[in-house]
Write a protein that holds these residues in place. Structure first.
Motif: not given
Ligand SMILES: C[S@@+](CC[C@H](N)C(=O)[O-])C[C@H]1O[C@@H](n2cnc3c(N)ncnc32)[C@H](O)[C@@H]1O
Length: 205
Positions: A53, A55, A57, A59, A75-76, A80, A110-111, A113, A127, A129, A143, A146, A150
């Motif tokens: 939920a 994503a 990058l 890994k 990924e929203r 990214i 997208g999101d 949620i 996962d 931030m 990080m 990123i 975000v």
């Protein structure tokens, strides 16, 4: 081999599954006995379908797909998402084992949620931030870059609640080892702790 798989020589963020630590882990990694595969419920005879939920990058998703799982990545952040899309395209063009792994990965923008309820996921990996902490080396640099894009993912409790409502088998939260369990969320069924990271596993009964 350079470990800097997601930072290019100009210090820009990129996504590259074909080199560095990601490639190294693909060739020599510890298989299903690693913490993440165990946390999502991958055993010798069991390979769940997973929705990642958060994503980033890719890994974590790449690791799970390399062990045979089909992974849907959400990924929203458009930036990214774009980097990840490029990385997946590059991997497909590279062919071989890397391409085989990426074929098991489906990327959605997208999101989570909003999107998770329609996906009826078996297992959800969350996962967001992590709270800012002192650490060294390139992971931190990646990080930092990123986070500049975000922000802090302040709505992660909402995401966890949605995941817990819709997952059929389990939800896994990847979180810093020393951090408290999340307030206003039920306690995890169990935890797996690595050197710096902890996996809180919520079994759905
Ligand atoms: C810490 S990174 C994830 C790193 C990833 N696990 C990896 O292995 O590369 C968190 C990512 O989740 C994304 N994210 C956070 N909340 C999200 C949500 N509700 N829906 C989609 N993406 C989300 C952020 O934009 C960010 O790119």
């Amino acid at each position: 081999m350079s470990k800097k798989s997601n930072i290019d020589k100009n210090n820009n963020l990129i996504c590259d599954f074909t080199k560095g630590s990601i490639k190294h882990r693909l060739m020599y990694g510890g298989g299903r006995s690693q913490y993440l595969p165990r946390a999502v419920g991958m055993t010798k005879g069991r390979t769940p379908n997973i929705v990642d939920a958060t994503a980033g990058l890719g890994k974590d998703s790449f690791l799970l797909a390399s062990l045979g799982a089909r992974v849907t990545l959400i990924e929203r952040s458009p930036i990214i998402h774009g980097l990840l899309y490029d990385g997946m395209e590059r991997a497909m063009r590279a062919g071989g084992l890397t391409a085989e792994v990426v074929e098991r990965m489906t990327l959605i923008m997208g999101d989570s949620i909003e999107l998770l309820p329609n996906l009826e996921p078996e297992v959800v990996l969350v996962d967001p931030m992590h709270p800012v902490r002192k650490s060294s080396a390139q992971v931190k640099k990646e990080m930092v870059l990123i986070r500049q894009i975000v922000g802090n993912d302040c709505d992660y409790v909402d995401l966890l609640n949605v995941a817990l409502n819709v997952a059929k088998k389990r939800v896994v939260l990847k979180w810093p080892k020393g951090a408290n369990t999340i307030e206003n969320i039920k306690l995890p069924s169990h935890q797996l702790s690595g050197k710096t990271t902890r996996y809180d596993v919520f079994m759905i009964s």
